[in-house]
Enzyme design. Structure first.
Site, PDB file in Angstrom:
ATOM      1  N   LYS A   1      19.515  19.866 -22.899  1.00 16.68           N
ATOM      2  CA  LYS A   1      20.706  19.038 -22.644  1.00 16.68           C
ATOM      3  C   LYS A   1      20.562  17.695 -23.341  1.00 16.68           C
ATOM      4  O   LYS A   1      21.526  17.159 -23.862  1.00 16.68           O
ATOM      5  CB  LYS A   1      20.932  18.880 -21.132  1.00 16.68           C
ATOM      6  N   ASN A   2      19.341  17.155 -23.390  1.00 20.07           N
ATOM      7  CA  ASN A   2      19.163  15.817 -23.962  1.00 20.07           C
ATOM      8  C   ASN A   2      19.170  15.816 -25.494  1.00 20.07           C
ATOM      9  O   ASN A   2      19.130  14.748 -26.107  1.00 20.07           O
ATOM     10  CB  ASN A   2      17.886  15.164 -23.428  1.00 20.07           C
TER      11      ASN A   2
ATOM     12  N   ARG B   1      24.769   8.361 -17.609  1.00 21.51           N
ATOM     13  CA  ARG B   1      24.397   7.239 -18.453  1.00 21.51           C
ATOM     14  C   ARG B   1      24.515   7.587 -19.937  1.00 21.51           C
ATOM     15  O   ARG B   1      24.835   6.722 -20.767  1.00 21.51           O
ATOM     16  CB  ARG B   1      22.959   6.815 -18.145  1.00 21.51           C
TER      17      ARG B   1
ATOM     18  N   CYS C   1      21.894   8.958 -13.253  1.00 16.16           N
ATOM     19  CA  CYS C   1      20.876   9.136 -12.220  1.00 16.16           C
ATOM     20  C   CYS C   1      20.432   7.797 -11.654  1.00 16.16           C
ATOM     21  O   CYS C   1      20.278   6.830 -12.393  1.00 16.16           O
ATOM     22  CB  CYS C   1      19.637   9.793 -12.824  1.00 16.16           C
TER      23      CYS C   1
ATOM     24  N   ARG D   1      18.884   0.514 -15.285  1.00 19.77           N
ATOM     25  CA  ARG D   1      18.929   1.078 -16.643  1.00 19.77           C
ATOM     26  C   ARG D   1      19.815   0.222 -17.543  1.00 19.77           C
ATOM     27  O   ARG D   1      20.965   0.556 -17.829  1.00 19.77           O
ATOM     28  CB  ARG D   1      19.375   2.536 -16.592  1.00 19.77           C
ATOM     29  N   PRO D   2      19.263  -0.888 -18.006  1.00 21.06           N
ATOM     30  CA  PRO D   2      20.075  -1.804 -18.811  1.00 21.06           C
ATOM     31  C   PRO D   2      20.383  -1.242 -20.205  1.00 21.06           C
ATOM     32  O   PRO D   2      19.780  -0.259 -20.631  1.00 21.06           O
ATOM     33  CB  PRO D   2      19.195  -3.051 -18.911  1.00 21.06           C
ATOM     34  N   ILE D   3      21.317  -1.876 -20.917  1.00 21.93           N
ATOM     35  CA  ILE D   3      21.704  -1.389 -22.253  1.00 21.93           C
ATOM     36  C   ILE D   3      21.643  -2.504 -23.299  1.00 21.93           C
ATOM     37  O   ILE D   3      22.293  -2.419 -24.335  1.00 21.93           O
ATOM     38  CB  ILE D   3      23.119  -0.762 -22.228  1.00 21.93           C
TER      39      ILE D   3
ATOM     40  N   ASP E   1      10.477  12.856 -16.996  1.00 27.19           N
ATOM     41  CA  ASP E   1      11.368  13.864 -16.406  1.00 27.19           C
ATOM     42  C   ASP E   1      10.608  15.003 -15.730  1.00 27.19           C
ATOM     43  O   ASP E   1      11.208  15.802 -15.017  1.00 27.19           O
ATOM     44  CB  ASP E   1      12.308  14.439 -17.478  1.00 27.19           C
TER      45      ASP E   1
ATOM     46  N   ILE F   1       7.992   4.531 -16.945  1.00 28.65           N
ATOM     47  CA  ILE F   1       9.289   4.416 -17.644  1.00 28.65           C
ATOM     48  C   ILE F   1      10.383   3.870 -16.721  1.00 28.65           C
ATOM     49  O   ILE F   1      11.087   2.930 -17.074  1.00 28.65           O
ATOM     50  CB  ILE F   1       9.736   5.786 -18.228  1.00 28.65           C
TER      51      ILE F   1
ATOM     52  N   ARG G   1      23.559  19.089 -13.091  1.00 35.29           N
ATOM     53  CA  ARG G   1      23.705  18.260 -14.292  1.00 35.29           C
ATOM     54  C   ARG G   1      22.704  18.673 -15.375  1.00 35.29           C
ATOM     55  O   ARG G   1      22.945  18.456 -16.556  1.00 35.29           O
ATOM     56  CB  ARG G   1      23.495  16.769 -13.959  1.00 35.29           C
TER      57      ARG G   1
HETATM   58  N1  EPU Z   1      15.820   0.386 -21.403  1.00 40.96           N
HETATM   59  C1  EPU Z   1      16.111  -0.962 -21.348  1.00 40.96           C
HETATM   60  N2  EPU Z   1      17.152  -1.409 -22.109  1.00 40.96           N
HETATM   61  C2  EPU Z   1      17.893  -0.614 -22.902  1.00 40.96           C
HETATM   62  C3  EPU Z   1      17.579   0.754 -22.959  1.00 40.96           C
HETATM   63  C4  EPU Z   1      16.530   1.232 -22.198  1.00 40.96           C
HETATM   64  O1  EPU Z   1      15.468  -1.730 -20.649  1.00 40.96           O
HETATM   65  O2  EPU Z   1      18.828  -1.113 -23.556  1.00 40.96           O
HETATM   66  C5  EPU Z   1      14.682   0.882 -20.607  1.00 40.96           C
HETATM   67  C6  EPU Z   1      15.089   1.846 -19.501  1.00 40.96           C
HETATM   68  O3  EPU Z   1      15.562   1.164 -18.377  1.00 40.96           O
HETATM   69  C7  EPU Z   1      13.786   2.578 -19.262  1.00 40.96           C
HETATM   70  C8  EPU Z   1      13.177   2.661 -20.668  1.00 40.96           C
HETATM   71  O4  EPU Z   1      13.846   1.664 -21.442  1.00 40.96           O
HETATM   72  O5  EPU Z   1      12.960   1.807 -18.447  1.00 40.96           O
HETATM   73  C9  EPU Z   1      13.350   3.981 -21.365  1.00 40.96           C
HETATM   74  O6  EPU Z   1      14.690   4.412 -21.223  1.00 40.96           O
HETATM   75  P1  EPU Z   1      15.426   5.292 -22.318  1.00 40.96           P
HETATM   76  O7  EPU Z   1      16.499   4.473 -22.928  1.00 40.96           O
HETATM   77  O8  EPU Z   1      14.438   5.931 -23.219  1.00 40.96           O
HETATM   78  O9  EPU Z   1      16.096   6.395 -21.398  1.00 40.96           O
HETATM   79  P2  EPU Z   1      17.468   7.099 -21.686  1.00 40.96           P
HETATM   80  O10 EPU Z   1      17.634   7.246 -23.147  1.00 40.96           O
HETATM   81  O11 EPU Z   1      18.533   6.477 -20.901  1.00 40.96           O
HETATM   82  C10 EPU Z   1      16.583   9.546 -21.836  1.00 40.96           C
HETATM   83  C11 EPU Z   1      16.863  10.829 -21.121  1.00 40.96           C
HETATM   84  C12 EPU Z   1      16.330  10.739 -19.701  1.00 40.96           C
HETATM   85  C13 EPU Z   1      14.827  10.471 -19.782  1.00 40.96           C
HETATM   86  C14 EPU Z   1      14.549   9.202 -20.597  1.00 40.96           C
HETATM   87  C15 EPU Z   1      13.070   8.947 -20.834  1.00 40.96           C
HETATM   88  C16 EPU Z   1      18.899  11.552 -22.187  1.00 40.96           C
HETATM   89  C17 EPU Z   1      20.356  11.827 -22.083  1.00 40.96           C
HETATM   90  N3  EPU Z   1      18.303  11.050 -21.104  1.00 40.96           N
HETATM   91  O12 EPU Z   1      17.226   8.532 -21.076  1.00 40.96           O
HETATM   92  O13 EPU Z   1      16.564  12.016 -19.123  1.00 40.96           O
HETATM   93  O14 EPU Z   1      14.313  10.303 -18.488  1.00 40.96           O
HETATM   94  O15 EPU Z   1      15.182   9.320 -21.896  1.00 40.96           O
HETATM   95  O16 EPU Z   1      12.491  10.017 -21.469  1.00 40.96           O
HETATM   96  O17 EPU Z   1      18.296  11.814 -23.212  1.00 40.96           O
HETATM   97  C18 EPU Z   1      17.001  13.552 -17.398  1.00 40.96           C
HETATM   98  O18 EPU Z   1      17.194  14.416 -18.283  1.00 40.96           O
HETATM   99  O19 EPU Z   1      16.907  13.851 -16.179  1.00 40.96           O
HETATM  100  C19 EPU Z   1      16.866  12.146 -17.782  1.00 40.96           C
HETATM  101  C20 EPU Z   1      16.970  11.142 -16.913  1.00 40.96           C
END
Ligand code: EPU
Length: 457
Positions: free
Chosen positions: A47-48, A117, A141, A146-148, A339, A361, A436
């Site tokens: 899915k990811n 997200r 989730c 989870r900031p951006i 995960d 993480i 999901r």
């Molecule tokens: N983060 C920030 N600022 C940002 C972006 C990220 O502080 O602008 C932080 C996050 O809060 C976290 C860390 O960076 O502490 C890593 O987050 P990341 O951005 O890598 O996570 P994500 O891309 O939102 C994806 C997967 C998640 C998986 C994480 C880590 C997808 C759609 N989601 O999330 O999958 O846990 O990478 O491997 O690819 C799941 O499938 O259940 C799931 C939650």
């Protein structure tokens, strides 16, 4: 690039309330520690990987075919967002055809974005193609803050203006589209790397992304883009260099074939260790799963690693407590994935000795341990990121009326796994969270001998 764009304030016509699902639960009869599941589980596409590939369809000049797409709710939500933007989406079985030709809306629907997200990924291709995007703070989730800001900072480096009136982000690319830039991510972000790579493909000039995440999902996406005309180098490393096309859309010359879901495969591998006599996990990619395979093997789990499959067996004389405890820290790929942290904790409740799990993480990813503790697990929070598990503990029946909850996709799987191990009949609520990420979990578990039923509340 000259596409019609709706005014920012226009609302998408998509009606989300019509599609909300009734509340559902799983009823599970535990195996009381017996290891008797037997058969085959075939792994779906990740899915990811599928989610960013669907978002990236916006970069293409004509209909794009995506294959091996799992039938999970996040895929449904992304299809709905793409439709609400004006794309034509046709889904059949595990195949999706997306035609982005008539994308006319750049506002990501609030209700849909709240569901996941990963909706934030869509901002990259929208900005690249339509030069603007507006979206609410994304949901998803509840696994921590989870900031951006990594996305927003990067867009600004590429010349975009970011505003946030009334809690909605509005991003406008500069005249002539996004400009190449050198971007250093302060932390490795999977979705951030994917989104900026997607945005940079159509930008003018060169973009260098540094400190990128290196998850296999990113690699497979980059390889597909290159097959369709993009110029990305450094694939698989933490520095990606993208020569932007200056607005020229990608050509849909080859379908995207989604790579096997390493998290789904890892989940079933852990399940096999705890509940199976002999199961074969087919159509997976063991090379993407080295950390979990090593940890389980070192703990004493019998795993045969094939080219595209894994076999887990428990010989009749072996018992749960023959598995050894160990400590683990979640880490970016190729380290141990966050995960799989929750399913692994269920495993660790059944091994001999003390184990420490450190979540590096996401800071909010231990809430589900409350459910395991209700069942008799001996888990102590040492601090918000670290837990101590003392094993093995039998997982007991719950008092009449007490239920288990799925806190997020993966925690949901962990709780289902605990119920399968346990001695009793359990109700697991919030199954929509599990849906999901895991396609037809109850059907696939029933096929290998588990006693699990989905009920509508
Ligand atoms: N983060 C920030 N600022 C940002 C972006 C990220 O502080 O602008 C932080 C996050 O809060 C976290 C860390 O960076 O502490 C890593 O987050 P990341 O951005 O890598 O996570 P994500 O891309 O939102 C994806 C997967 C998640 C998986 C994480 C880590 C997808 C759609 N989601 O999330 O999958 O846990 O990478 O491997 O690819 C799941 O499938 O259940 C799931 C939650």
């Amino acid at each position: 690039m000259n596409l019609p764009i709706l005014l920012r304030k226009e609302k998408s016509s998509y009606n989300t309330t019509m599609r909300s699902k009734p509340k559902q639960s799983f009823i599970i009869n535990g195996l009381a520690g017996d290891k008797k599941l037997e058969g085959e589980v075939t792994i779906n596409g990740a899915k990811n990987a599928a989610l960013p590939a669907m978002a990236a369809s916006i970069l293409f000049d004509g209909p794009v075919t995506l294959e091996n797409i799992p039938n999970t709710d996040d895929i449904e939500t992304t299809s709905n967002i793409l439709s609400s933007l004006g794309a034509k989406v046709e889904r059949k079985d595990h195949r999706i055809v997306i035609d982005p030709t008539h994308i006319s809306n750049t506002n990501i629907d609030n209700d849909l974005a709240q569901k996941m997200r990963a909706s934030v990924i869509l901002t990259g291709p929208l900005l690249a193609r339509s030069e603007m995007a507006s979206f609410p703070i994304p949901g998803g989730c509840v696994i921590g803050n989870r900031p951006i800001e990594q996305f927003l900072n990067a867009y600004q480096k590429m010349g975009a203006v970011v505003e946030q009136p009334n809690g909605v982000y509005e991003i406008q690319a500069p005249d002539g589209g996004l400009r190449g830039a050198t971007i250093f991510f302060d932390l490795q972000t999977v979705t951030g790397t994917e989104t900026l790579m997607i945005a940079a493909v159509l930008a003018s000039g060169k973009t260098i992304l540094k400190n990128c995440a290196t998850e296999p999902e990113i690699t497979s996406l980059a390889e597909w883009f290159n097959n369709c005309g993009a110029k990305i180098s450094g694939i698989g490393t933490s520095t990606l260099t993208i020569e932007g096309s200056g607005g020229k859309l990608l050509q849909p010359v080859t379908p995207y074939r989604t790579i096997p879901d390493r998290i789904e495969a890892g989940s079933y591998l852990i399940l096999g260790a705890l509940c199976a006599k002999d199961i074969v996990i087919k159509d997976c990619e063991p090379e993407h799963m080295e950390s979990i395979i090593n940890l389980l093997m070192n703990s004493g789990v019998q795993i045969e690693v094939g080219k595209n499959q894994l076999r887990v067996t428990n010989i009749p004389s072996s018992t749960n407590d023959s598995f050894k405890s160990f400590n683990v820290r979640t880490h970016e790929y190729p380290g141990f994935p966050t995960d799989l942290q929750s399913p692994l904790v269920t495993f660790l409740t059944q091994v001999s000795g003390d184990s420490i799990v450190f979540e590096s993480i996401f800071e909010g990813r231990f809430k589900y341990t409350e459910e395991l503790i209700k069942m008799g697990a001996d888990i102590t929070a040492m601090n918000p990121r670290e837990i101590l598990i003392k094993g093995p503990t039998p997982l007991i029946e719950l008092p009449e009326g007490e239920v288990l909850n799925a806190h997020d996709i993966r925690a949901g799987f962990a709780v289902v796994l605990a119920a399968l191990v346990g001695k009793g009949k359990y109700t697991v609520n919030q199954v929509h969270l599990i849906d999901r990420g895991y396609e037809k979990l109850e059907e696939r578990l029933t096929a290998i001998g588990a006693n699990i039923m989905r009920v509508v509340n």
